[in-house]
Design an enzyme around this catalytic site. Structure first.
Site, mmCIF file in Angstrom:
data_model
loop_
_atom_site.group_PDB
_atom_site.id
_atom_site.type_symbol
_atom_site.label_atom_id
_atom_site.label_comp_id
_atom_site.label_asym_id
_atom_site.label_seq_id
_atom_site.Cartn_x
_atom_site.Cartn_y
_atom_site.Cartn_z
ATOM 1 N N GLY A 1 -61.366 -31.628 49.276
ATOM 2 C CA GLY A 1 -62.302 -32.479 50.009
ATOM 3 C C GLY A 1 -62.303 -31.999 51.445
ATOM 4 O O GLY A 1 -62.365 -30.795 51.685
ATOM 5 N N SER B 1 -57.870 -26.472 46.935
ATOM 6 C CA SER B 1 -58.730 -26.393 48.119
ATOM 7 C C SER B 1 -58.034 -27.032 49.338
ATOM 8 O O SER B 1 -57.034 -26.481 49.815
ATOM 9 C CB SER B 1 -60.077 -27.025 47.797
ATOM 10 O OG SER B 1 -61.018 -26.741 48.783
ATOM 11 N N ALA B 2 -58.496 -28.171 49.847
ATOM 12 C CA ALA B 2 -57.823 -28.810 50.985
ATOM 13 C C ALA B 2 -56.349 -29.085 50.676
ATOM 14 O O ALA B 2 -55.484 -28.979 51.551
ATOM 15 C CB ALA B 2 -58.537 -30.109 51.354
ATOM 16 N N HIS C 1 -61.544 -20.779 48.877
ATOM 17 C CA HIS C 1 -62.986 -20.470 48.755
ATOM 18 C C HIS C 1 -63.320 -19.202 49.531
ATOM 19 O O HIS C 1 -64.406 -19.124 50.129
ATOM 20 C CB HIS C 1 -63.866 -21.611 49.299
ATOM 21 C CG HIS C 1 -63.677 -22.956 48.665
ATOM 22 N ND1 HIS C 1 -64.345 -23.350 47.539
ATOM 23 C CD2 HIS C 1 -62.885 -24.013 49.009
ATOM 24 C CE1 HIS C 1 -63.990 -24.586 47.225
ATOM 25 N NE2 HIS C 1 -63.102 -25.006 48.105
ATOM 26 N N GLU D 1 -62.758 -18.047 45.029
ATOM 27 C CA GLU D 1 -62.924 -19.030 43.964
ATOM 28 C C GLU D 1 -62.594 -18.370 42.632
ATOM 29 O O GLU D 1 -63.029 -17.252 42.361
ATOM 30 C CB GLU D 1 -64.357 -19.580 43.975
ATOM 31 C CG GLU D 1 -64.631 -20.363 45.242
ATOM 32 C CD GLU D 1 -65.963 -21.105 45.246
ATOM 33 O OE1 GLU D 1 -66.758 -20.910 44.304
ATOM 34 O OE2 GLU D 1 -66.192 -21.877 46.189
HETATM 35 CA CA CA Z 1 -63.350 -28.669 51.650
#
Ligand code: CA
Ligand code: CA
Lengths: 249, 249
Positions: free
Chosen positions: B90, B123-124, B160, B196
């Site tokens: 997020g 991700s985060a 990413h 990714e």
């Molecule tokens: Ca993000």
């Protein structure tokens, strides 16, 4: 009577043209022939000498001498004596940290809002002119003491605003999703998405969208709205928060 | 003997597949059948209930019950009692601020490094597992008290990770330029660009690149290097800074 005079550019270089070429006519109209010397702030890039050289050469072709603040013995005095200010792009976090480290945030605000010194910003230099750098696209490579910025206008800007590419397979957030995440936070101000090629002229209490591309305005809890080049968007100066966020508080 | 056990995923959803589908086999091998319940941290998204529901449904199909920390009466106690931890993606700034606000940064570090609690991040959630969030791609929508993160590994990650598209007319910085700007700052650690589709498995002092895409390692003052899936990159745990930055200091 508000003396504010700002030229806020989305991007310094448009694809296929040279540094500041796409907005050079606006730069000359903005500074007018009253200005002889512009104070340049190169803090957003690491190589300040090279950056000042690039900016100086471009401004000379437009008829202006350029002094770079990193060559001044005292940056605060340089701002106090400036006829006009131009803050260039690069990394917004590095730029804002350096403005704080040199005690320049309140001094620049005072000169622009009280003395009417013309302020031009490009990309990161546009971000720091707004309420905060919360809507920069840059990587947070250094930690500034605050995200609050110079605050020359009561809204935020997202420079280099980018429409979603429906053919992309990349799953990182789109620009629209990022700004929507900002507006999920309480009491967040409007965000003007300035596409590459567009710029904002602020004179006193008037704001006009210039350039060749539309701009997209994001307001908390409201649908986004597109504005054509040439639009009068002075209403951006009259509300600091969206109505819906105010009534929620 | 280092008990550290980490699964650090670049992205939770790969284009064309469902939530965590692309790495579900790795998730099961990582948590093994010893783990019954996973503590989920949904702080990176605004709608925590919806996020916990999505994660819970997916983890159930893999044979794990999921407890969301936002439903716990005391988040620190929830971490103290956790069998395993998963921090979802997020907004990285929102996530890290919330971890600090709830006094969870040192508690999670202690559980993972001292007690060997398995930690999965996406991700985060991968960004906050590293030294700092200086190399997140996210928009700085809130101001955390620091960019220092949980520090489970002595390097940074850029999730990413995106190669430059030579056909693009967009003039914002490429990902490579952004990481290069980070390395213009003194004493900055290595940055692993996780495309990714790739993920990192850390077990004790061993690091292996998993998934379907290469990863690109950026070291200050050195050329970047590509690593194929399956590579042993355990050396990332042995140096906290690039040699060249150390000799410069
Ligand atoms: Ca993000
Ligand atoms: Ca920038």
């Amino acid at each position: 009577m508000n003396k504010r005079k700002l030229l806020l550019v989305s991007n310094s270089t448009l694809h296929g043209s040279g540094y500041l070429d796409h907005c050079q006519n606006h730069i000359c109209s903005f500074f007018t022939r009253d200005v002889k010397r512009v104070l340049f702030v190169p803090y957003a890039l690491h190589d300040r000498d090279a950056y000042a050289k690039t900016a100086r050469e471009k401004f000379r072709t437009l008829g202006y001498e350029l002094d770079s603040i990193h060559e001044a013995s005292d940056p605060v005095t340089a701002v106090r004596n400036a006829e006009a200010i131009f803050i260039g792009g690069g990394n917004t976090f590095r730029l804002l940290k350096c403005l704080y480290d040199n005690d320049l945030v309140t001094e620049i605000r005072r000169r622009v809002l009280e003395d009417g010194v013309p302020y031009m910003g490009s990309s990161a230099g546009t971000n720091v002119a707004t309420i905060s750098i919360n809507t920069t696209n840059d990587m947070p490579i250094v930690f500034p003491p605050s995200f609050s910025a110079i605050g020359l206008v009561p809204f935020n800007i997202n420079p280099h605003y980018l429409d979603h590419d429906p053919s992309s397979r990349h799953m990182g957030e789109t620009r629209e999703q990022r700004i929507t995440q900002f507006h999920e936070e309480a009491e967040t101000p409007r965000v003007l998405g300035l596409r590459e090629g567009s710029l904002l002229l602020v004179e006193g209490n008037n704001v006009k969208l210039l350039g060749t591309t539309k701009a997209r305005l994001f307001t908390r809890n409201q649908p986004s709205v597109e504005y054509e080049p040439g639009s009068d968007i002075s209403f951006l100066l009259t509300h600091t928060h969206s109505d819906s966020s105010l009534t929620q508080q």
